[in-house]
Structure formats: structure tokens, C-alpha cells
Design an enzyme around this catalytic site. Structure first.
Site, PDB file in Angstrom:
ATOM      1  N   HIS A 177     -20.551  21.635  26.385  1.00  0.00           N
ATOM      2  CA  HIS A 177     -21.722  20.769  26.425  1.00  0.00           C
ATOM      3  C   HIS A 177     -22.976  21.503  25.977  1.00  0.00           C
ATOM      4  O   HIS A 177     -23.844  20.928  25.317  1.00  0.00           O
ATOM      5  CB  HIS A 177     -21.924  20.243  27.851  1.00  0.00           C
ATOM      6  CG  HIS A 177     -21.241  18.938  28.103  1.00  0.00           C
ATOM      7  ND1 HIS A 177     -20.419  18.719  29.171  1.00  0.00           N
ATOM      8  CD2 HIS A 177     -21.249  17.776  27.409  1.00  0.00           C
ATOM      9  CE1 HIS A 177     -19.954  17.478  29.127  1.00  0.00           C
ATOM     10  NE2 HIS A 177     -20.443  16.899  28.076  1.00  0.00           N
ATOM     11  N   ARG A 273     -15.937   6.404  20.113  1.00  0.00           N
ATOM     12  CA  ARG A 273     -15.076   6.663  21.273  1.00  0.00           C
ATOM     13  C   ARG A 273     -15.130   5.448  22.198  1.00  0.00           C
ATOM     14  O   ARG A 273     -16.197   5.078  22.674  1.00  0.00           O
ATOM     15  CB  ARG A 273     -15.543   7.909  22.023  1.00  0.00           C
ATOM     16  CG  ARG A 273     -15.618   9.180  21.180  1.00  0.00           C
ATOM     17  CD  ARG A 273     -16.098  10.339  22.042  1.00  0.00           C
ATOM     18  NE  ARG A 273     -16.210  11.584  21.307  1.00  0.00           N
ATOM     19  CZ  ARG A 273     -17.315  12.022  20.724  1.00  0.00           C
ATOM     20  NH1 ARG A 273     -18.427  11.295  20.786  1.00  0.00           N
ATOM     21  NH2 ARG A 273     -17.327  13.177  20.094  1.00  0.00           N
ATOM     22  N   ARG A 309     -11.946   4.663  17.337  1.00  0.00           N
ATOM     23  CA  ARG A 309     -10.757   5.352  17.846  1.00  0.00           C
ATOM     24  C   ARG A 309     -10.219   4.591  19.046  1.00  0.00           C
ATOM     25  O   ARG A 309     -10.958   4.282  19.979  1.00  0.00           O
ATOM     26  CB  ARG A 309     -11.092   6.792  18.250  1.00  0.00           C
ATOM     27  CG  ARG A 309      -9.859   7.603  18.675  1.00  0.00           C
ATOM     28  CD  ARG A 309     -10.233   9.006  19.117  1.00  0.00           C
ATOM     29  NE  ARG A 309     -11.012   8.998  20.357  1.00  0.00           N
ATOM     30  CZ  ARG A 309     -11.592  10.078  20.879  1.00  0.00           C
ATOM     31  NH1 ARG A 309     -11.514  11.230  20.254  1.00  0.00           N
ATOM     32  NH2 ARG A 309     -12.262   9.999  22.008  1.00  0.00           N
ATOM     33  N   GLU A 398      -5.159  16.098  14.718  1.00  0.00           N
ATOM     34  CA  GLU A 398      -5.581  17.074  15.719  1.00  0.00           C
ATOM     35  C   GLU A 398      -4.394  17.833  16.299  1.00  0.00           C
ATOM     36  O   GLU A 398      -4.553  18.673  17.183  1.00  0.00           O
ATOM     37  CB  GLU A 398      -6.371  16.380  16.838  1.00  0.00           C
ATOM     38  CG  GLU A 398      -5.708  15.153  17.410  1.00  0.00           C
ATOM     39  CD  GLU A 398      -6.658  14.286  18.220  1.00  0.00           C
ATOM     40  OE1 GLU A 398      -7.707  14.784  18.662  1.00  0.00           O
ATOM     41  OE2 GLU A 398      -6.341  13.099  18.415  1.00  0.00           O
ATOM     42  N   ASN A 421     -11.971  20.078  16.908  1.00  0.00           N
ATOM     43  CA  ASN A 421     -12.003  20.661  18.253  1.00  0.00           C
ATOM     44  C   ASN A 421     -10.594  20.826  18.808  1.00  0.00           C
ATOM     45  O   ASN A 421     -10.183  21.912  19.221  1.00  0.00           O
ATOM     46  CB  ASN A 421     -12.823  19.792  19.199  1.00  0.00           C
ATOM     47  CG  ASN A 421     -14.237  19.566  18.715  1.00  0.00           C
ATOM     48  OD1 ASN A 421     -14.703  20.222  17.780  1.00  0.00           O
ATOM     49  ND2 ASN A 421     -14.936  18.641  19.338  1.00  0.00           N
ATOM     50  N   ASP A 422      -9.838  19.725  18.847  1.00  0.00           N
ATOM     51  CA  ASP A 422      -8.477  19.790  19.375  1.00  0.00           C
ATOM     52  C   ASP A 422      -7.535  20.521  18.425  1.00  0.00           C
ATOM     53  O   ASP A 422      -6.636  21.246  18.869  1.00  0.00           O
ATOM     54  CB  ASP A 422      -7.939  18.383  19.652  1.00  0.00           C
ATOM     55  CG  ASP A 422      -8.226  17.925  21.081  1.00  0.00           C
ATOM     56  OD1 ASP A 422      -8.282  18.785  21.974  1.00  0.00           O
ATOM     57  OD2 ASP A 422      -8.419  16.722  21.292  1.00  0.00           O
ATOM     58  N   ARG A 432     -10.241  25.417  24.659  1.00  0.00           N
ATOM     59  CA  ARG A 432     -11.560  25.462  24.026  1.00  0.00           C
ATOM     60  C   ARG A 432     -12.700  25.603  25.027  1.00  0.00           C
ATOM     61  O   ARG A 432     -13.832  25.842  24.634  1.00  0.00           O
ATOM     62  CB  ARG A 432     -11.772  24.215  23.178  1.00  0.00           C
ATOM     63  CG  ARG A 432     -11.930  22.922  23.950  1.00  0.00           C
ATOM     64  CD  ARG A 432     -11.810  21.729  23.028  1.00  0.00           C
ATOM     65  NE  ARG A 432     -12.422  20.537  23.590  1.00  0.00           N
ATOM     66  CZ  ARG A 432     -12.189  19.320  23.162  1.00  0.00           C
ATOM     67  NH1 ARG A 432     -11.352  19.130  22.169  1.00  0.00           N
ATOM     68  NH2 ARG A 432     -12.799  18.286  23.695  1.00  0.00           N
ATOM     69  N   CYS A 469     -14.307  14.710  12.034  1.00  0.00           N
ATOM     70  CA  CYS A 469     -15.167  14.164  13.083  1.00  0.00           C
ATOM     71  C   CYS A 469     -15.288  15.126  14.263  1.00  0.00           C
ATOM     72  O   CYS A 469     -15.743  14.741  15.333  1.00  0.00           O
ATOM     73  CB  CYS A 469     -14.666  12.808  13.563  1.00  0.00           C
ATOM     74  SG  CYS A 469     -12.994  12.822  14.245  1.00  0.00           S
TER      75      CYS A 469
END
Length: 537
Positions: A177, A273, A309, A398, A421-422, A432, A469
Site C-alpha cells: 500500500h 475490480r 474483471r 498472472e 504483481n501476481d 509480494r 494492468c
């Protein structure tokens, strides 16, 4: 990381409060337990007041943290610890919150990312109970570089970029974050800078968010900010210097996010999302409820592309109506599209609601599925999406298997979007959220770039769209490398849109391809970043 470079005096963020003692036992456990709820409500009130003064990501984070402070389960558990074990109220809050945090950590994935939030709420309630200031960012009366072990989202959310030159944390990771909110605020940041807290004599710092470096000094450092807010002159047209078009889109997960994306000039949405519609629901929302919720987010993008998504839930994001059960490794369990194989009705009803919301809003809606591993899974999803009335269907890349099967997957769908990220987390088997593994999750890792290159090549061969993304898209330098790898759309936090959009116009596509080749040939992330910069700058 968060791009930009800055220098100035160093201000240290206070460490968390010491653990409260378990003695002496309260004279009246009932009276002692009665102190907890007012303290929690005091914390929630302060956070809500801060939320009322800001907008966008900051508002959402502060409101979420305020809601966590008055979570009935947390308060009830703490009260019971007072009355059943005669613990002082601060100690009861400590133990109750730690129990919740441990459960989230064991769940892994998305829920593990909430552990820092729980600790933040815990410390704020304890501070209220004992009558001291809550730990966190001190009040600033001059520009400074903030140094911390880590920052809670509520601390980062409403930082003043005019006073906070840069952020440096010893813990966290590139998708934490702290990093994400720093990017949204345009504040340079370096996270997971191991050992920085040991520099007790440091009074100044030079922070380079592009290179990921922090130079601490025991001598005063004059205030300097370089390239902190790039892209202010962006005209909204995203293209390379030779006219190769690239879509610059925003990631959104709420109506507030959508408004922020419009204000930033995003050309649409690359990742909508939909979990917000489910997370607070005890039962699955019906089609009409979902339709209204999605339409609110879609309406500001009438006539523009929006990629929705489908529900990304499962063992690491448990929803009561899905009955996920217990899994030994939730990050590798039944999550994302895998939930739909067992309960296809949940997916079908969501697709029905998305198709209806698209018609209501006028947005050009596509759908994509998370956690797809094979071409057969991609084909299964695309068939259901088209049957529900959504003509354009894609999937997230991902999982490494999906990247390696990109040609076969692209034969089955209309587009793919890479969730860096994933993908990084699974490629390197590295959580992560662990600061100790932050380097492995660096999106400049050549192994990750090589997988993206493979997907980009498949997209070009089949004339299918490939997007990114993940947080990698928000880095203006890396965004240009991604375009060189064959990525045609970049979706990011709204605040990064102007900087990325303007950066793309700096060179022709051929230069970005040379930068990509240089990064692919590097031995590690630092070398990859340096090699790309050498070509572009």
C-alpha cells in the site's frame, strides 16, 4: 517503488507503541471492557474526519481503516478477553487484533496484505486507551524525506506532497500500500530499503525512486525535488513519437476511483475490480444489485473502453456464500476463475449483470477472468461470456503457465492483460508482501520481462491485444519498455496516467524496442533499469 527524485532533511516516523502489559488485573473487568468501544469509536471518528477532507484513493483508504476500527468482531473479542481473563483493555486489544492478523497472514494473498492495516488499527485504539498520540507520521512544518519501518495505509493516504519530499521504508514491497499510494500521490518512494533504520546519525537523504536508491547523509541536505510531477502537459493523446498508438487506462474499483480516472484523463479502464460488490455481502448480491453497482462505475466512461474483471475471490479472499473451505496453501488454491468451475452460476449471474450494466452506461465493455492457467480454461470462460451477451472476452496472464501458453490462449480469447504483481509472485515463488523478498518482486526482473516478451510476441503474431494492468504500468520508464515488448495498453493508478501518457511521446517505437532488448539482456533488475535508461535518456 514510486518514480521521481528528491532530496532534503530526514524525519523519522515513530516506531509502534511497546506491547502493553497483561497486568495489573482490572478492579472491575466489566468497567474495563466498557472502555474499548469508546476508544475504537474515537479512532474511527478521527479517521472519518480525515477522510472527509480528501478524495480518491486517500478517502477510500481512510474510510476502510475507520470501518476496521469499529469492526464488531474485533471489539467483541477484546471485550471478552477483559471479562474472561481479567486483562487490561490495552492488552486485550493487542491480543484480539494479533489473533485477527495471524489469521489473515495464514490465509495469504490479498488477505495477508491487510495485516498492516490491522496492526495500525490496533495501535491507534491502544493509544486512545492510554491517552497518548498514535504512532505514525508526525506533523511537518517544512519539506522533508520520511523514513519509517513501514507506513500504514492510513498514514500514507493523506500525506501532503508539498511537505513530503519522498518516502523511504525498510519493510514493505513494490506492490505494498505504501508504494501504491505514494505513486497515486506523486511522491517518490523506495520501499524495502534494508538497513536504512540502522543509520542513526543520518539527518538528510537523496532518494531516487527511478533507480531505487537511497543515499543517507550525516550532513544537512538541501531541499530538492526533480521530476516529481511529470506529465502535467499531456494532451490526452497516448502515442509514441512516430504515431504508434498506446492506450493509457486506469485501474478502478469504486465510483470514487472512476471519478479520479476521468479527472486524470484516462482513456478508459483497463482493470475494473468488481470485488467491492461482494466483500461486504453476507449473501451473493442478486443480478439487479450488481447491475446498479457496476453501472455507477461504468457511466463516466460512456463511449470508452472498460475491461471488467470477473470476481477474483476464493480461499485467499473468502466470501461466506462461496464456502471456500480450508486449504493448506490458499495462494495456490481454488481462487479466481477456479471458483467458477465449482459454482458456475455465480459467474453466469455476474456476467448477466455486467452485460446489462454495459447497456445502461454506454461504455464499451469487455470482460476478463482472473487466475487462468490453460487455453481450455480461457475458452470455457469466453464461451460463457459471449453466451451472456458480452462480445469481447479476455483473460488475465498472472500464472506462468498462461504466459508460456499465450499463443493457444490468444486463439481462444480476444485479448489478454498481464497482471505483473501476481505473475512476479508466482514466477519467483516470492510473497509480494515480504520486504525481504522485494527484489524478487521487482518488475524489472529480466525473467519477468522475458515472459512479458513472450506474451507480446504471441499478441503480434495473432494480431490480438496485450495489455498490462499491474503496478509496473505506472512507472513511466518501465511503461516504455513494456511498449517495446509488444504491450498495446497500459492500465494503472489514475494519478500516474498523465506521467505515463506524456512519457510515451518521447521516442519512436523503434527506440522502445531497443530499450526492451537491452533490459531483456540484463543480468538483474538494477542492470535492466540502467540499460533501458541508457537507451532512452
Amino acid at each position: 517503488m514510486s518514480t521521481g527524485r528528491a532530496a532534503g532533511p530526514l524525519v523519522r516516523v515513530a516506531e509502534p507503541l511497546p506491547e502493553p502489559p497483561s497486568t495489573p488485573a482490572p478492579v472491575s473487568p466489566e468497567a474495563e471492557s466498557g472502555l474499548i468501544r469508546p476508544a475504537a469509536e474515537d479512532v474511527a471518528g478521527r479517521l472519518s474526519a480525515r477522510a472527509a477532507e480528501v478524495e480518491g484513493d486517500a478517502k477510500a483508504v481512510l474510510e476502510t481503516t475507520a470501518a476496521m476500527a469499529v469492526d464488531p468482531a474485533l471489539i467483541s473479542q477484546a471485550e471478552q478477553l477483559v471479562t474472561t481473563r481479567s486483562l487490561p483493555a490495552p492488552r486485550a486489544v493487542q491480543e484480539a487484533a494479533n489473533g485477527f492478523a495471524d489469521a489473515l497472514r495464514e490465509a495469504g494473498g490479498y488477505l495477508a496484505e491487510r495485516v498492516r492495516d490491522v496492526h495500525d488499527v490496533r495501535d491507534r485504539i491502544i493509544a486512545s486507551l492510554i491517552g497518548v498520540d498514535a504512532p505514525g507520521v508526525p506533523g511537518l512544518d517544512r519539506p522533508a524525506v520520511l523514513l519509517a519501518r513501514d507506513l500504514a495505509p492510513a498514514d500514507t493516504a493523506d500525506l501532503d506532497p508539498a511537505l513530503v519530499l519522498a518516502l523511504v521504508t525498510e519493510e514493505g514491497g513494490p506492490t505494498s500500500h505504501t508504494a501504491i499510494l505514494a505513486r497515486s500521490l506523486g511522491i517518490p518512494a523506495v520501499v524495502a530499503a534494508r538497513g536504512v533504520l540502522a543509520a542513526d546519525s543520518a539527518v538528510g537523504a537523496v532518494v531516487d525512486g527511478d533507480a531505487g536508491t537511497v543515499d543517507l547523509s550525516d550532513q544537512p541536505v538541501p531541499v530538492e525535488a526533480v521530476d516529481r510531477v511529470a506529465g502535467e502537459e499531456w494532451d490526452g493523446t497516448a502515442a509514441t513519437a512516430d504515431g504508434h498508438a498506446v492506450k493509457v487506462l486506469a485501474n478502478v474499483g469504486s465510483v470514487t476511483d472512476a471519478q479520479g480516472a476521468v479527472e486524470a484523463g484516462a482513456q478508459g479502464v483497463g482493470l475494473f475490480r468488481t470485488e467491492f460488490c461482494y466483500l461486504a455481502a453476507a449473501e451473493e448480491p442478486d443480478v439487479s444489485t450488481q447491475r446498479r453497482a457496476y453501472a455507477e462505475v461504468l457511466t463516466p466512461f460512456a463511449g470508452q473502453p472498460v475491461v471488467v474483471r470477473t470476481l477474483d475471490a476464493g480461499a485467499d479472499k473468502p466470501l461466506s456464500f462461496l464456502e471456500p473451505g480450508t486449504e493448506p496453501n490458499p495462494a495456490l488454491g481454488v481462487r479466481g476463475l477456479r471458483v467458477s468451475f465449482e459454482q458456475p452460476g455465480v459467474l453466469d449471474r455476474q456476467l448477466e449483470a455486467i452485460a446489462a450494466a454495459a447497456a445502461d452506461s454506454g461504455a464499451e465493455v469487455s470482460v476478463m477472468a482472473p487466475m487462468v492457467a490453460t487455453a481450455a480454461e480461457a475458452r470455457w470462460f469466453a464461451e460463457r461470456a459471449r453466451a451472456a451477451g458480452v462480445d469481447r472476452a479476455g483473460v488475465m496472464i498472472e500464472v506462468p503457465a498462461a504466459a508460456l501458453s499465450a499463443p493457444e490462449i490468444l486463439e481462444a480469447v480476444d485479448f489478454v492483460s498481464i497482471g505483473t504483481n501476481d505473475l512476479a509472485q508466482y514466477v519467483f515463488a516470492a510473497d509480494r508482501m515480504l520486504g525481504a523478498l522485494a527484489e524478487l518482486n521487482d518488475p524489472w526482473q529480466p525473467a519477468l520481462l522475458r515472459l512479458i516478451d513472450a506474451v507480446g510476441r504471441a499478441g503480434r503474431d495473432l494480431d490480438k491485444s496485450v495489455g498490462v494492468c499491474g503496478e509496473a504500468a505506472a512507472d513511466p520508464l518501465l511503461a516504455r519498455v513494456l511498449v517495446g515488448l509488444g504491450v498495446g495498453s497500459l492500465s494503472m493508478v489514475a494519478a500516474a496516467v498523465p506521467a505515463v501518457g506524456s512519457a510515451l511521446a518521447g521516442h519512436p517505437l523503434s527506440t522502445y524496442r531497443r530499450a526492451a532488448e537491452a533490459a531483456l539482456a540484463a543480468a538483474g533488475p538494477v542492470d535492466a533499469r540502467r540499460a533501458a535508461r541508457a537507451v532512452l535518456e
